[in-house]
Scaffold this motif. Structure first.
Motif, PDB file in Angstrom:
ATOM      1  N   PHE A  54       0.821  -1.212   0.000  1.00  0.00           N
ATOM      2  CA  PHE A  54       0.000   0.000   0.000  1.00  0.00           C
ATOM      3  C   PHE A  54       0.857   1.266   0.000  1.00  0.00           C
ATOM      4  N   GLY A  55       2.151   1.136   0.209  1.00  0.00           N
ATOM      5  CA  GLY A  55       3.060   2.278   0.178  1.00  0.00           C
ATOM      6  C   GLY A  55       3.079   3.028   1.494  1.00  0.00           C
ATOM      7  N   ILE A  56       3.525   4.265   1.435  1.00  0.00           N
ATOM      8  CA  ILE A  56       3.637   5.114   2.617  1.00  0.00           C
ATOM      9  C   ILE A  56       2.444   6.053   2.652  1.00  0.00           C
ATOM     10  N   VAL A  57       1.801   6.129   3.815  1.00  0.00           N
ATOM     11  CA  VAL A  57       0.645   7.006   3.998  1.00  0.00           C
ATOM     12  C   VAL A  57       0.794   7.750   5.320  1.00  0.00           C
ATOM     13  N   ALA A  58       0.101   8.855   5.431  1.00  0.00           N
ATOM     14  CA  ALA A  58       0.042   9.602   6.687  1.00  0.00           C
ATOM     15  C   ALA A  58      -1.397   9.554   7.189  1.00  0.00           C
ATOM     16  N   ALA A  59      -1.544   9.161   8.445  1.00  0.00           N
ATOM     17  CA  ALA A  59      -2.868   9.118   9.070  1.00  0.00           C
ATOM     18  C   ALA A  59      -3.164  10.480   9.694  1.00  0.00           C
ATOM     19  N   SER A  60      -4.406  10.689  10.056  1.00  0.00           N
ATOM     20  CA  SER A  60      -4.814  11.946  10.700  1.00  0.00           C
ATOM     21  C   SER A  60      -5.820  11.612  11.801  1.00  0.00           C
ATOM     22  N   THR A  61      -6.513  12.620  12.252  1.00  0.00           N
ATOM     23  CA  THR A  61      -7.531  12.410  13.278  1.00  0.00           C
ATOM     24  C   THR A  61      -8.800  11.797  12.697  1.00  0.00           C
ATOM     25  N   PRO A  63     -10.501   8.700  10.177  1.00  0.00           N
ATOM     26  CA  PRO A  63     -10.202   7.436   9.505  1.00  0.00           C
ATOM     27  C   PRO A  63     -10.272   7.615   7.992  1.00  0.00           C
ATOM     28  N   GLY A  64      -9.744   6.658   7.271  1.00  0.00           N
ATOM     29  CA  GLY A  64      -9.803   6.718   5.811  1.00  0.00           C
ATOM     30  C   GLY A  64      -9.405   5.393   5.211  1.00  0.00           C
ATOM     31  N   SER A  76      -6.974   7.464  -2.134  1.00  0.00           N
ATOM     32  CA  SER A  76      -7.278   7.484  -0.702  1.00  0.00           C
ATOM     33  C   SER A  76      -8.577   8.219  -0.463  1.00  0.00           C
ATOM     34  N   THR A  77      -9.167   7.968   0.709  1.00  0.00           N
ATOM     35  CA  THR A  77     -10.368   8.679   1.142  1.00  0.00           C
ATOM     36  C   THR A  77     -10.160   9.113   2.581  1.00  0.00           C
ATOM     37  N   GLY A  78     -11.024   9.984   3.054  1.00  0.00           N
ATOM     38  CA  GLY A  78     -11.006  10.395   4.458  1.00  0.00           C
ATOM     39  C   GLY A  78      -9.734  11.118   4.842  1.00  0.00           C
ATOM     40  N   GLY A  79      -9.220  10.795   6.025  1.00  0.00           N
ATOM     41  CA  GLY A  79      -8.064  11.495   6.569  1.00  0.00           C
ATOM     42  C   GLY A  79      -6.727  10.902   6.208  1.00  0.00           C
ATOM     43  N   VAL A  80      -6.619  10.165   5.113  1.00  0.00           N
ATOM     44  CA  VAL A  80      -5.360   9.540   4.714  1.00  0.00           C
ATOM     45  C   VAL A  80      -4.697  10.364   3.613  1.00  0.00           C
ATOM     46  N   THR A  81      -3.412  10.646   3.795  1.00  0.00           N
ATOM     47  CA  THR A  81      -2.614  11.347   2.782  1.00  0.00           C
ATOM     48  C   THR A  81      -1.624  10.357   2.185  1.00  0.00           C
ATOM     49  N   LEU A  82      -1.581  10.273   0.864  1.00  0.00           N
ATOM     50  CA  LEU A  82      -0.652   9.390   0.167  1.00  0.00           C
ATOM     51  C   LEU A  82       0.704  10.071   0.046  1.00  0.00           C
ATOM     52  N   ILE A  83       1.780   9.335   0.299  1.00  0.00           N
ATOM     53  CA  ILE A  83       3.132   9.879   0.240  1.00  0.00           C
ATOM     54  C   ILE A  83       3.965   9.001  -0.691  1.00  0.00           C
TER      55      ILE A  83
END
Length: 184
Positions: A54-61, A63-64, A76-83
């Motif tokens: 799935f690679g590298i992602v950044a989570a947030s407050t 879900p996603g 991605s959806t929701g609070g997930v940022t693709l890196i």
């Protein structure tokens, strides 16, 4: 005043010489070790070439989800940022034993898989392959057509969707899943 112009010209020349020296300096060489592999297929064979990443992602407050499609695209959806671009679908190679145009029966070992790591486990689901029909794979064996060469050899790519929890703890998460092909 004449001295100031000469100093100014000298300063510009020195700056230009420093830039030229930096641009023409030899590059620092690094050496990396790389792996090589090949999958040799024969009639009735099926091999894993590469795992699903799935690679590298950044989570947030919030879900996603992260979805890696069989063609390699990632969304991605929701609070997930693709890196970055370190993601890819699982890849398999095989060859049908006889009658290359017949479908294969395909199933996954479980409809959901847990990825575990330093934080709360994450769920992987909705496994999809580059097949016809383009349906979600399940634990119930179904017939699929795979794109193949005239002798029955094929490459099969499988993607899935990862549910990322809110405030997911950083780290590496792994899990195991199975894919079964039955040649008919």
């Amino acid at each position: 005043m004449r001295g100031a112009k000469i100093r100014d010209k000298c300063a510009r020349f020195a700056l230009a010489a420093a830039i030229m020296a930096a641009a023409t300096a030899p590059a620092h060489a690094e050496t990396e070790a790389l792996d090589s592999q090949v999958a040799v297929v024969s009639p009735g064979s099926f091999y894993k070439v590469r795992d699903l990443h799935f690679g590298i992602v950044a989570a947030s407050t919030l879900p996603g989800t992260v979805t890696v499609a069989p063609n390699g695209t990632r969304t991605s959806t929701g609070g997930v940022t693709l890196i970055g671009n370190s993601h890819y679908p699982a890849e398999f190679a095989g060859m049908k034993p006889t009658q290359p145009n017949r479908p294969v029966r395909m199933r996954v070992g479980s409809n959901t898989v847990l990825l575990t790591g330093p934080g709360t486990p994450m769920v992987v689901s909705l496994f999809r392959a580059n097949t016809n029909p383009a349906q979600t794979l399940s634990t119930i064996p179904r017939n699929f057509q795979v794109q193949q060469s005239s002798n029955g050899a094929f490459a099969l790519y499988v993607g899935a969707t990862l549910a990322v929890n809110a405030n997911q703890q950083p780290g590496t998460y792994t899990g195991t899943w199975t894919l079964t092909l039955d040649y008919q």
